[in-house]
Scaffold this motif. Structure first.
Motif, mmCIF file in Angstrom:
data_model
loop_
_atom_site.group_PDB
_atom_site.id
_atom_site.type_symbol
_atom_site.label_atom_id
_atom_site.label_comp_id
_atom_site.label_asym_id
_atom_site.label_seq_id
_atom_site.Cartn_x
_atom_site.Cartn_y
_atom_site.Cartn_z
ATOM 1 N N ARG A 144 -3.324 6.172 -8.418
ATOM 2 C CA ARG A 144 -2.811 5.830 -7.083
ATOM 3 C C ARG A 144 -3.989 5.525 -6.145
ATOM 4 N N LYS A 145 -3.799 4.589 -5.211
ATOM 5 C CA LYS A 145 -4.830 4.358 -4.201
ATOM 6 C C LYS A 145 -4.839 5.539 -3.224
ATOM 7 N N PRO A 146 -5.989 5.852 -2.627
ATOM 8 C CA PRO A 146 -6.022 6.948 -1.642
ATOM 9 C C PRO A 146 -5.146 6.629 -0.427
ATOM 10 N N VAL A 147 -4.462 7.635 0.106
ATOM 11 C CA VAL A 147 -3.540 7.387 1.223
ATOM 12 C C VAL A 147 -4.281 6.881 2.461
ATOM 13 N N ARG A 148 -5.577 7.186 2.591
ATOM 14 C CA ARG A 148 -6.310 6.735 3.781
ATOM 15 C C ARG A 148 -6.331 5.205 3.877
ATOM 16 N N GLU A 149 -6.275 4.509 2.739
ATOM 17 C CA GLU A 149 -6.270 3.034 2.778
ATOM 18 C C GLU A 149 -5.032 2.506 3.505
ATOM 19 N N LEU A 167 0.826 -1.218 0.000
ATOM 20 C CA LEU A 167 0.000 0.000 0.000
ATOM 21 C C LEU A 167 0.858 1.265 0.000
ATOM 22 N N ALA A 168 2.017 1.214 0.668
ATOM 23 C CA ALA A 168 2.898 2.387 0.662
ATOM 24 C C ALA A 168 3.293 2.735 -0.774
ATOM 25 N N VAL A 169 3.480 1.694 -1.583
ATOM 26 C CA VAL A 169 3.860 1.910 -2.987
ATOM 27 C C VAL A 169 2.628 2.281 -3.825
ATOM 28 N N GLU A 170 1.539 1.558 -3.620
ATOM 29 C CA GLU A 170 0.340 1.775 -4.460
ATOM 30 C C GLU A 170 -0.326 3.126 -4.208
ATOM 31 N N THR A 171 -0.146 3.672 -3.010
ATOM 32 C CA THR A 171 -0.691 5.010 -2.734
ATOM 33 C C THR A 171 0.248 6.104 -3.242
ATOM 34 N N GLY A 172 1.447 5.709 -3.666
ATOM 35 C CA GLY A 172 2.422 6.701 -4.151
ATOM 36 C C GLY A 172 3.217 7.354 -3.037
ATOM 37 N N ALA A 206 -2.930 15.634 -0.009
ATOM 38 C CA ALA A 206 -2.505 16.770 -0.838
ATOM 39 C C ALA A 206 -0.979 16.823 -0.972
ATOM 40 N N LYS A 207 -0.272 16.476 0.107
ATOM 41 C CA LYS A 207 1.196 16.483 0.049
ATOM 42 C C LYS A 207 1.707 15.389 -0.901
ATOM 43 N N VAL A 208 1.059 14.233 -0.866
ATOM 44 C CA VAL A 208 1.478 13.152 -1.780
ATOM 45 C C VAL A 208 1.111 13.524 -3.226
ATOM 46 N N ASP A 209 -0.066 14.120 -3.402
ATOM 47 C CA ASP A 209 -0.462 14.567 -4.747
ATOM 48 C C ASP A 209 0.562 15.574 -5.293
#
Ligand SMILES: Cc1ncc(C[n+]2csc(CCOP(=O)(O)OP(=O)(O)O)c2C)c(N)n1
Ligand code: SF4
Ligand SMILES: [Mg+2]
Length: 341
Positions: free
Chosen positions: A287-292, A255-260, A313-316
C-alpha cells in the motif's frame, strides 16, 4: 424479460462493459448542472445513469447532487428524476419500486423492468437516512439500488462533518485551533461493511470510486441486474470540502484506494470479492503511505507527524487485524492504538 401478464421481479440484464471502448455513448446526465469544477460526485451521477441506461428513474435526496443539479429551470437529468427529503433515499427507493410494481400488476402501465436508483450523500445516507436504507434492504421483493455518494461532509450546507468525515479533518464544525489541533477524533463509519453484514435479504453491496470508471459502472450494472434491494458506496473527492486543486480529483480517488484507506470490494450473496487495485493489495502489492493522500488536501494541513502516524496505524490495523481486511472490523486479536497527544 417480463410482459404485461407475467411481470414478477424481473430486472434488466445489464452485462458488464468489457473495457472503455465498449461503453455506450448515450448520456443521461448532461450539461446544465452547477457543481464545482472537479466535482467527482457529478461524475458519479453521469456514470451511474450511463451504466443504468434510459429505462431508469432516479431519486435524489437533498444535498449538492440535488441543489447544484436542479437549479431553477435547469437540470442535467435526461431520465425521470425526483427530489426526496434528506433522510429518505431508502423510503423513496422502496416506495417507487413498490408503486411501479403495483401499477404494472394492475395493468395501469406497461409491464417492463424499470431501474429504480435512489442516491444520497454521506450526511443524508450514512447518518440521517441510515434507518430507512436498512429497512429497504430487508424487502427483497422490490428492486432498487441505493447509491451513497460520499464526499465526506455535509457539503451543500458548507462542509460540516458527518459520520463519514475522516479522522482529524478540518471542517466548519471541526476547525483546528491553538488549544486543540484535532477536533474531530472519531473514525469513519464502515457503512458498506455494516450494511452487507446485517442484511441477509440484500444480495449485493459494493464500494466504488469513479477514478476507476468502467469498474464503477460495472458494479452499478451488476447491482441492477441481480435485483432486490442493493447498495453501493462511492468515495467522491470534493475540491471545495477537501480543499485541493480541482485537477487532483481523479488522482485523489486513486490514492484513496492505493493507500488502502478506501478498499474496493463487492459482496454478492454473502461472498466477498476484492477487485481492481484493492485486489492487487490483497495479493501482496504494498500500500502507498497514507501521507501521500492526506498531505495533498488542505483539510489535513494541520496534521503533525504524530497525526500522520496515527492515521497510518489505523489503516494498517484495518489491513492486518480485521477479520476480513477493509470489510469486517472484528479483530482477530485485541489491539489498541493510542491517540496522539
Ligand atoms: C431534514 C433536513 N435537515 C437539514 C437540511 C439542510 N441540508 C440540506 S443539504 C444538507 C447537507 C447534506 O449532506 P450530504 O447528504 O452529505 O450531501 P452533500 O451536501 O454533501 O452532497 C443539509 C444539512 C435539510 N434539507 N433537511
Ligand atoms: S461542494 Fe463538493 S460535492 Fe458539492 S458540488 Fe462542490 S465539489 Fe461537488
Ligand atoms: Mg456529503
Amino acid at each position: 424479460m417480463a410482459d404485461a401478464t407475467t411481470f414478477t421481479n424481473d430486472t434488466q440484464v445489464l452485462l458488464p462493459f468489457k473495457g472503455v471502448k465498449k461503453v455506450t455513448l448515450e448520456e443521461y446526465f448532461t450539461s446544465g448542472h452547477r457543481t464545482c469544477q472537479g466535482c467527482e460526485s457529478a461524475l458519479v451521477m453521469k456514470l451511474m445513469v450511463k451504466a443504468a441506461g434510459p429505462r431508469t428513474i432516479v431519486l435524489g435526496s437533498t444535498g449538492c447532487m440535488y441543489v447544484a443539479n436542479t437549479t431553477y429551470y435547469t437540470t442535467p437529468w435526461v431520465v425521470p428524476w425526483m427530489h426526496t427529503q434528506l433522510g429518505s433515499s431508502g423510503s423513496a427507493a422502496l416506495g417507487t419500486a413498490a408503486g411501479l410494481k403495483a401499477l404494472m400488476r394492475k395493468g395501469k402501465m406497461k409491464a417492463e423492468p424499470i431501474n429504480v436508483i435512489a442516491f444520497c450523500g454521506d450526511g443524508g445516507g450514512a447518518d440521517m437516512g441510515l434507518a430507512a436504507i436498512s429497512a429497504t434492504l430487508t424487502h427483497k421483493e422490490y428492486n432498487s439500488l441505493i447509491l451513497l455518494y460520499d464526499n465526506e461532509s455535509y457539503a451543500n450546507t458548507d462542509i460540516q462533518l458527518s459520520g463519514l468525515t475522516p479522522y482529524g479533518a478540518h471542517t466548519t464544525f471541526s476547525p483546528p485551533g491553538p488549544v486543540k489541533r484535532i477536533i474531530h477524533t472519531r473514525w469513519k463509519k464502515n457503512v458498506a461493511g455494516m450494511l452487507a453484514a446485517g442484511h441477509p435479504e440484500c444480495r449485493y453491496v459494493a464500494t466504488v470510486c469513479a477514478s476507476y470508471a468502467v469498474e464503477m459502472m460495472n458494479r452499478v450494472r451488476r447491482a441492477l441486474t441481480i435485483g432486490g434491494p442493493t447498495f453501493i458506496h462511492s468515495l467522491d473527492p470534493c475540491p471545495k470540502g477537501w480543499d485541493y486543486d480541482p485537477m487532483l480529483s481523479h488522482e485523489l480517488g486513486e490514492l484513496a484506494v492505493e493507500t488502502g484507506i478506501f478498499p474496493l470490494y463487492e459482496v454478492e450473496d454473502g461472498v466477498v470479492k476484492y477487485y481492481g487495485k484493492t485486489r492487487a493489495i490483497v495479493d501482496g502489492r504494498p500500500r502507498k503511505p497514507v501521507r501521500e493522500y492526506l498531505l495533498k488536501q488542505g483539510r489535513f494541513a494541520h496534521f503533525t507527524e504524530d497525526d500522520l502516524a496515527y492515521f497510518q496505524a489505523k489503516v494498517d490495523e484495518m489491513w492486518n487485524n480485521w477479520e476480513l481486511p477493509g470489510v469486517v472490523a472484528f479483530r482477530k486479536q485485541p489491539s489498541e492504538i493510542p491517540l496522539p497527544a
